[in-house]
Design an enzyme around this catalytic site. Structure first.
Site, PDB file in Angstrom:
ATOM      1  N   LYS A 122       0.853  -1.194   0.000  1.00 26.19           N
ATOM      2  CA  LYS A 122       0.000   0.000   0.000  1.00 26.19           C
ATOM      3  C   LYS A 122       0.884   1.237   0.000  1.00 26.19           C
ATOM      4  O   LYS A 122       1.749   1.400   0.858  1.00 26.19           O
ATOM      5  CB  LYS A 122      -0.902  -0.007   1.241  1.00 26.19           C
ATOM      6  CG  LYS A 122      -1.992   1.041   1.185  1.00 26.19           C
ATOM      7  CD  LYS A 122      -3.000   0.786   0.055  1.00 26.19           C
ATOM      8  CE  LYS A 122      -4.274   0.143   0.551  1.00 26.19           C
ATOM      9  NZ  LYS A 122      -5.111  -0.333  -0.566  1.00 26.19           N
TER      10      LYS A 122
ATOM     11  N   THR B 261      -3.262  -5.374   0.356  1.00 24.07           N
ATOM     12  CA  THR B 261      -2.720  -4.042   0.659  1.00 24.07           C
ATOM     13  C   THR B 261      -3.682  -3.295   1.587  1.00 24.07           C
ATOM     14  O   THR B 261      -3.265  -2.437   2.365  1.00 24.07           O
ATOM     15  CB  THR B 261      -2.458  -3.217  -0.622  1.00 24.07           C
ATOM     16  OG1 THR B 261      -3.694  -2.905  -1.253  1.00 24.07           O
ATOM     17  CG2 THR B 261      -1.544  -3.961  -1.582  1.00 24.07           C
TER      18      THR B 261
ATOM     19  N   HIS C 194      18.357  28.670 -10.295  1.00 27.37           N
ATOM     20  CA  HIS C 194      19.084  29.794 -10.903  1.00 27.37           C
ATOM     21  C   HIS C 194      18.410  31.140 -10.618  1.00 27.37           C
ATOM     22  O   HIS C 194      17.182  31.264 -10.711  1.00 27.37           O
ATOM     23  CB  HIS C 194      19.157  29.612 -12.419  1.00 27.37           C
ATOM     24  CG  HIS C 194      19.791  28.317 -12.845  1.00 27.37           C
ATOM     25  ND1 HIS C 194      21.100  27.996 -12.569  1.00 27.37           N
ATOM     26  CD2 HIS C 194      19.298  27.248 -13.520  1.00 27.37           C
ATOM     27  CE1 HIS C 194      21.381  26.801 -13.066  1.00 27.37           C
ATOM     28  NE2 HIS C 194      20.296  26.328 -13.644  1.00 27.37           N
TER      29      HIS C 194
HETATM   30  O1  LIG Z   1      27.460  25.251  -9.645  1.00 26.45           O
HETATM   31  C1  LIG Z   1      27.232  25.022 -10.845  1.00 26.45           C
HETATM   32  N1  LIG Z   1      27.577  23.819 -11.377  1.00 26.45           N
HETATM   33  C2  LIG Z   1      27.368  23.491 -12.700  1.00 26.45           C
HETATM   34  O2  LIG Z   1      27.696  22.380 -13.145  1.00 26.45           O
HETATM   35  C3  LIG Z   1      26.764  24.491 -13.497  1.00 26.45           C
HETATM   36  N2  LIG Z   1      26.384  24.529 -14.796  1.00 26.45           N
HETATM   37  C4  LIG Z   1      25.847  25.754 -15.033  1.00 26.45           C
HETATM   38  O3  LIG Z   1      25.366  26.144 -16.131  1.00 26.45           O
HETATM   39  N3  LIG Z   1      25.848  26.497 -13.893  1.00 26.45           N
HETATM   40  C5  LIG Z   1      26.408  25.744 -12.922  1.00 26.45           C
HETATM   41  N4  LIG Z   1      26.652  25.984 -11.612  1.00 26.45           N
END
Ligand SMILES: O=c1[nH]c(=O)c2[nH]c(=O)[nH]c2[nH]1
Length: 286
Positions: free
Chosen positions: A12, A57, A241
């Site tokens: 489950k 289950t 990012h």
């Molecule tokens: O810390 C990072 N590692 C990467 O492998 C990577 N690749 C990327 O485009 N930016 C980053 N930053």
């Protein structure tokens, strides 16, 4: 053509259990999600439709609720082991149990009042087999952290498709998924959890990072070297990012103050850090 049954397991998934302990006017709350898989002598059910070896289950789900009532939940690692041992001990056909639990944190607001504590989730993965072997992996996920400086990324390999500008000062942000393997007795899973979590946070905050890979290793190393009873840490770190926005069309500079927090795609940095003499993991991560 000869065909045979391969690896199989069943159980489950995602039994949501909320347990309230009523300690007079002060209540305690546990909020967990339990998933289990049993395996063993299950040829007949697959090959002939004979269900004699199959504990439904539905029964597994009921056992989760009944065990919470009888024994409480406590530390999720202990609850998972209790369940895993029960199924292997009580069902002759079950030779191996895998129990995975997620725990959602609630912070106390009053004697019977709670507020969900962020997005962070505590996790565990327990295996137990008929030979009495037990492995315990603890973890967390969605622990979101960010450094506004102290992060660089340059000196990387370049080819005809590379456009990324090198940087000596960027925002570094990630949502940490970490899992750590216990070897030997961990006296308190609660204490151990707090220590590993703090080690991961300290290393993230205090490592001057030349890449998220370097930060990953520092986090794993800090946990392994400062927390007793763990021999391996596996980390998955999405690189959340943050791109500095070009404000020059508006006659404005932007010295790393205004960012676009991108959602996807994201770099995904994964790795494992082990004590050099870590014992073989066996089925711990499966
Ligand atoms: O810390 C990072 N590692 C990467 O492998 C990577 N690749 C990327 O485009 N930016 C980053 N930053």
């Amino acid at each position: 053509m000869a065909v045979k049954l391969g690896a199989n397991r069943y159980g489950k998934a995602e039994t949501r259990l909320v347990h309230v302990v009523r300690d007079g006017p002060v209540h305690h709350l546990k909020d967990v999600n339990v998933s289990m898989s049993l395996s063993g002598d299950m040829e007949a059910v697959h090959l002939t439709g004979d269900n004699a070896a199959v504990l439904p289950t539905d029964t597994q789900k009921n056992t989760v609720y009944a065990f919470a009532r009888k024994h409480g939940v406590g530390q999720i690692e202990a609850f998972a082991q209790r369940l895993a041992r029960h199924f292997v001990a009580s069902q002759p056909a079950v030779r191996h149990a895998r129990v995975e639990i997620e725990e959602y944190a609630w912070r106390r607001q009053g004697p019977h009042s709670f507020v969900r504590d962020g997005t962070e989730v505590r996790t565990c993965l327990v295996h137990h087999d008929e030979d009495g072997r037990t492995t315990v992996v603890s973890g967390l996920k969605d622990l979101v952290v960010l450094n506004t400086t102290g992060s660089e990324f340059h000196g990387y390999a370049v080819d005809e498709y590379t456009t990324l500008p090198p940087t000596t000062d960027r925002v570094l942000a990630t949502a940490v998924t970490a899992r750590w393997r216990h070897d030997g007795d961990t006296p308190s899973y609660a204490t151990s959890y707090g220590q590993v979590r703090q080690a991961l946070l300290d290393a993230f905050a205090h490592t001057h990072s030349r890449s998220l890979q370097q930060t990953l290793y520092a986090m794993g190393e800090r946990a392994i070297t400062t927390c007793e009873g763990i021999c391996e840490v596996r980390l998955a770190l999405p690189n959340k990012h943050h791109f500095a926005v070009d404000l020059s069309p508006f006659g404005l500079d932007n010295d790393n103050e205004v960012f676009h927090a991108a959602d996807r795609p994201y770099g995904l940095i994964e790795g494992s850090v082990l004590r050099a003499d870590a014992p073989d993991a066996g089925f711990a991560w499966e």
